[in-house]
Scaffold this motif. Structure first.
Motif, short mmCIF file in Angstrom:
data_model
loop_
_atom_site.label_atom_id
_atom_site.label_comp_id
_atom_site.label_asym_id
_atom_site.label_seq_id
_atom_site.Cartn_x
_atom_site.Cartn_y
_atom_site.Cartn_z
N ASP A 103 48.20 32.51 34.75
CA ASP A 103 48.30 33.96 34.90
C ASP A 103 47.01 34.55 34.32
O ASP A 103 46.83 34.55 33.09
CB ASP A 103 49.54 34.47 34.15
CG ASP A 103 49.70 35.97 34.22
OD1 ASP A 103 48.81 36.67 34.76
OD2 ASP A 103 50.72 36.47 33.71
N LEU A 104 46.13 35.02 35.19
CA LEU A 104 44.82 35.51 34.77
C LEU A 104 44.92 36.53 33.64
O LEU A 104 44.18 36.46 32.66
CB LEU A 104 44.07 36.10 35.97
CG LEU A 104 42.70 36.69 35.67
CD1 LEU A 104 41.75 35.63 35.14
CD2 LEU A 104 42.12 37.35 36.91
N GLU A 105 45.84 37.48 33.76
CA GLU A 105 45.94 38.54 32.75
C GLU A 105 46.29 37.98 31.37
O GLU A 105 45.90 38.53 30.36
CB GLU A 105 46.97 39.58 33.17
CG GLU A 105 46.50 40.42 34.34
CD GLU A 105 47.50 41.49 34.75
OE1 GLU A 105 48.41 41.80 33.95
OE2 GLU A 105 47.35 42.02 35.86
N HIS A 125 41.68 25.60 35.26
CA HIS A 125 41.17 26.96 35.33
C HIS A 125 40.31 27.19 34.09
O HIS A 125 40.74 26.84 32.99
CB HIS A 125 42.32 27.96 35.34
CG HIS A 125 43.48 27.56 36.21
ND1 HIS A 125 43.61 27.97 37.51
CD2 HIS A 125 44.55 26.75 35.97
CE1 HIS A 125 44.72 27.45 38.03
NE2 HIS A 125 45.30 26.70 37.11
N LEU A 143 38.60 28.16 43.51
CA LEU A 143 39.26 29.44 43.71
C LEU A 143 38.66 30.37 42.67
O LEU A 143 38.54 29.98 41.50
CB LEU A 143 40.78 29.30 43.51
CG LEU A 143 41.60 30.56 43.77
CD1 LEU A 143 41.47 31.00 45.22
CD2 LEU A 143 43.06 30.29 43.45
N HIS A 145 39.00 33.82 40.64
CA HIS A 145 40.04 34.79 40.30
C HIS A 145 39.44 36.18 40.09
O HIS A 145 38.39 36.33 39.50
CB HIS A 145 40.77 34.35 39.02
CG HIS A 145 41.48 33.05 39.18
ND1 HIS A 145 42.73 32.96 39.72
CD2 HIS A 145 41.09 31.78 38.91
CE1 HIS A 145 43.09 31.69 39.76
NE2 HIS A 145 42.11 30.95 39.27
N GLY A 146 40.18 37.16 40.55
CA GLY A 146 39.74 38.54 40.40
C GLY A 146 38.90 38.97 41.59
O GLY A 146 38.25 38.16 42.23
N ASN A 147 38.95 40.24 41.89
CA ASN A 147 38.19 40.77 43.02
C ASN A 147 36.91 41.40 42.50
O ASN A 147 36.89 42.54 42.12
CB ASN A 147 39.01 41.85 43.75
CG ASN A 147 40.29 41.28 44.32
OD1 ASN A 147 40.33 40.12 44.69
ND2 ASN A 147 41.33 42.08 44.39
N SER A 183 38.98 28.17 39.41
CA SER A 183 39.93 27.06 39.39
C SER A 183 39.42 25.96 40.29
O SER A 183 38.79 26.22 41.31
CB SER A 183 41.30 27.50 39.89
OG SER A 183 41.84 28.51 39.09
#
Length: 186
Positions: A103-105, A125, A143, A145-147, A183
């Motif tokens: 969970d990135l957050e 990750h 992968l 993460h985040g835009n 990741s």
């Protein structure tokens, strides 16, 4: 693991097992090979004991019976924050975390405190800074993460938003601002 290794304390990343789930036992063995400080979330403690592992630190545990010399630490927040804050205060430079879901957050914000690698059943990750470069064979996957806007070399994005290495060689990530998490499948 028949040979004996002498490791200077805190030279190897600590290992925090938040949730073991169906984590690959061979990879777990590799992460434990150099006898890192082992921290375990209370919810995973019994399973870890059943594997015959020596737990150094029990996080947010209420167990009255623990292994000899196991330190119990408590905190008002979730086990991950308690564990990382403990390691930071004890001046550990790095930690590997095993959990079921990334969970990135939950992990964003720790990258300035400690070198962090999060392992799930299928991927690892980790945060990178702009200019991060690594050699990978063609077909390797990332992968991101985040835009955020970033520039990459030797990578092509497919329709599933997975970045694949085009040619054997170095891959580089360039962007502005804070570190980002990427990741890789394991």
């Amino acid at each position: 693991m028949s040979s004996h290794h002498i490791v200077k304390e805190k030279q190897e990343p600590a290992l925090f097992i938040e949730e073991l789930g169906n984590f690959n036992e061979e990879l777990l063995g590799q992460l434990l090979e150099w006898s890192p400080t082992l921290l375990v979330n209370a919810e995973s403690y019994d399973k870890i004991l059943s594997l015959g592992l020596k737990v150094d630190v029990l996080v947010n545990g209420t167990q009255t019976e623990t292994q000899e010399n196991t330190k119990v630490i408590q905190g008002p927040v979730d086990a991950l924050m308690v564990a990382v804050n403990y390691l930071y205060e004890e001046k550990y430079p790095a930690v590997n975390v095993i959990t079921r879901k990334f969970d990135l957050e939950k992990y964003a914000g720790f990258e300035d405190k400690i070198n962090l690698v999060v392992f799930t059943e299928r991927a690892k990750h980790y945060p990178i800074k702009s200019g991060f470069s690594v050699w990978k064979p063609a077909g390797s996957e990332f992968l991101i993460h985040g835009n955020r806007y970033l520039e990459v070399t030797n990578l092509m994005q497919d329709e599933d938003e997975i970045f694949k290495v085009v040619n054997d060689g170095f891959v580089e990530f360039t962007f502005s601002g804070q570190p980002i998490f990427i990741s890789e499948p394991i």
